[in-house]
Design a protein around this motif. Structure first.
Motif, short mmCIF file in Angstrom:
data_model
loop_
_atom_site.label_atom_id
_atom_site.label_comp_id
_atom_site.label_asym_id
_atom_site.label_seq_id
_atom_site.Cartn_x
_atom_site.Cartn_y
_atom_site.Cartn_z
N GLU A 166 -30.90 18.31 54.99
CA GLU A 166 -30.48 16.92 54.85
C GLU A 166 -29.00 16.85 55.19
OE1 GLU A 166 -32.63 14.64 54.51
OE2 GLU A 166 -34.29 15.98 54.00
N ALA A 167 -28.62 15.82 55.93
CA ALA A 167 -27.25 15.76 56.45
C ALA A 167 -26.69 14.35 56.32
CB ALA A 167 -27.24 16.20 57.92
N ILE A 168 -25.38 14.27 56.34
CA ILE A 168 -24.69 12.98 56.31
C ILE A 168 -23.79 12.87 57.54
CG2 ILE A 168 -24.72 12.78 53.80
CD1 ILE A 168 -21.67 13.61 53.97
N ALA A 169 -23.46 11.65 57.90
CA ALA A 169 -22.61 11.42 59.07
C ALA A 169 -21.16 11.78 58.75
CB ALA A 169 -22.71 9.97 59.50
N ASP A 170 -20.49 12.36 59.72
CA ASP A 170 -19.06 12.65 59.64
C ASP A 170 -18.32 11.44 60.20
OD1 ASP A 170 -16.46 13.50 59.92
OD2 ASP A 170 -16.98 15.46 60.76
N GLY A 171 -17.94 10.53 59.31
CA GLY A 171 -17.30 9.29 59.73
C GLY A 171 -15.98 9.51 60.45
N ASP A 172 -15.25 10.53 60.05
CA ASP A 172 -13.98 10.83 60.72
C ASP A 172 -14.22 11.25 62.16
OD1 ASP A 172 -11.02 11.42 60.68
OD2 ASP A 172 -11.80 13.44 61.09
N LEU A 173 -15.23 12.09 62.38
CA LEU A 173 -15.56 12.51 63.74
C LEU A 173 -16.03 11.32 64.58
CD1 LEU A 173 -15.94 14.90 65.73
CD2 LEU A 173 -18.31 15.05 64.87
N ILE A 174 -16.83 10.46 64.00
CA ILE A 174 -17.30 9.27 64.70
C ILE A 174 -16.12 8.40 65.10
CG2 ILE A 174 -18.60 7.11 64.45
CD1 ILE A 174 -20.53 8.69 62.61
N SER A 175 -15.17 8.24 64.18
CA SER A 175 -13.99 7.43 64.47
C SER A 175 -13.20 7.99 65.65
CB SER A 175 -13.09 7.37 63.23
OG SER A 175 -11.91 6.65 63.50
N ARG A 176 -13.02 9.32 65.68
CA ARG A 176 -12.22 9.94 66.72
C ARG A 176 -12.92 9.97 68.07
NH1 ARG A 176 -11.72 15.12 65.67
NH2 ARG A 176 -12.76 15.25 63.64
N VAL A 177 -14.24 10.18 68.06
CA VAL A 177 -14.98 10.34 69.31
C VAL A 177 -15.48 9.02 69.87
CG1 VAL A 177 -17.03 11.40 70.36
CG2 VAL A 177 -15.63 12.71 68.75
N ARG A 178 -16.01 8.18 69.00
CA ARG A 178 -16.62 6.92 69.46
C ARG A 178 -15.60 5.79 69.61
NH1 ARG A 178 -21.65 6.81 71.51
NH2 ARG A 178 -21.55 4.59 71.03
N TYR A 179 -14.60 5.79 68.72
CA TYR A 179 -13.67 4.65 68.70
C TYR A 179 -12.22 5.14 68.67
CZ TYR A 179 -18.16 2.88 67.13
OH TYR A 179 -19.52 2.60 67.03
N PRO A 180 -11.82 5.95 69.65
CA PRO A 180 -10.46 6.49 69.66
C PRO A 180 -9.42 5.38 69.78
CG PRO A 180 -11.53 6.84 71.78
CD PRO A 180 -12.58 6.33 70.85
N GLY A 181 -8.35 5.54 69.02
CA GLY A 181 -7.25 4.59 69.10
C GLY A 181 -7.45 3.33 68.28
#
Length: 271
Positions: free
Chosen positions: A14-29
């Protein structure tokens, strides 16, 4: 008397999303907080696919339950890794160390090739864990542990029942468990894990993971009957032994109490 060697590891992640990684990769800046990035990505996924499912590449393992089986398919133990802390880096390290420690037993999953193992492989990559026995890329193609058709290294029951994707296993593990009288999903499914974790219900996530492993185990047993490795009578004897194990463990574990409350015995068709 020592236990026989471990020949199979039945597991679930079972896993959870890494919101920090999503922020950096999907929505940089855009300087989104982890929670904001996750919420936005889920909304984007719903718009694009109709589901808020987050791909495994953005996930961190927060629960891994593992059942150890002997060569004759008997349940030796079932545990969750890194209790009670459930730290992703420790869970990842313990999983792969355990696989090597027990002599690289066959991994048994349901859809582990599509989800559980990619989560654990990428977590090993993230945390700098070396896995030469698993990534044995210099071996002959069929002998490589990650080869899709090397069922001695990893038996994905979804591959087995779908003939490696030729058919769809509509209903999934839940259906296969119910066909043989086992609980399947009983009020919780994987889509709820993120919210449960965020609200501090980490133990409940691990209890859910334990129950998924039990379903996978009993489906695995019946698959051994299907493939001719076990007779139905031998399978039922092993199921009875597992039931007794759960009865003992249920005295101190709510997950097993819950599982037994929803237990159903398989009945052969009347002649």
């Amino acid at each position: 008397m020592p236990q026989p060697p471990v020949s199979y590891l039945v597991f679930d992640v079972e896993a959870i999303a890494d919101g920090d990684l999503i922020s950096r990769v999907r929505y940089p800046g855009e300087e989104l907080t982890p929670a904001e990035a996750l919420s936005r990505y889920q909304a984007d996924q719903v718009e694009a696919t109709g589901s808020d499912f987050i791909p495994s590449t953005y996930m961190l393992p927060v629960s891994v339950a593992v059942a150890k089986l002997s060569e004759d398919y008997r349940l030796q133990d079932l545990t969750v890794l890194d209790a009670p802390d459930f730290r992703p880096h420790v869970i990842t390290r313990k999983f792969w160390q355990g696989w090597v420690h027990y002599g690289q037993p066959t991994l048994v999953t349901f859809n582990g090739r599509g989800y559980d193992l990619p989560v654990l492989e990428l977590a090993a990559y993230r945390y700098g864990i070396s896995l030469p026995e698993w990534f044995n890329v210099d071996a002959r193609s069929f002998d490589q542990s990650r080869n899709r058709y090397n069922t001695g290294a990893h038996l994905d029951l979804m591959d087995l029942f779908s003939n490696f994707g030729a058919a769809r296993v509509t209903g999934g593990l839940n259906l296969l468990a119910n066909l043989i009288g086992k609980p399947g999903k009983t009020g919780i499914d994987g889509s709820q894990v993120q919210a449960m974790y965020d609200s501090g219900r980490v133990e409940e996530v691990n209890d859910y993971c334990r129950c998924d492993v039990l379903d996978t185990y009993f489906v695995f047993l019946r698959s051994r009957v299907l493939a001719g490795f076990l007779s139905i009578n031998a399978e039922q004897e092993i199921v009875t032994e597992a039931y007794r194990y759960l009865e003992q463990e249920a005295k101190s574990n709510k997950a097993y109490q819950h599982y037994l409350e929803h237990w159903g015995d398989w009945e052969p068709p009347s002649e």
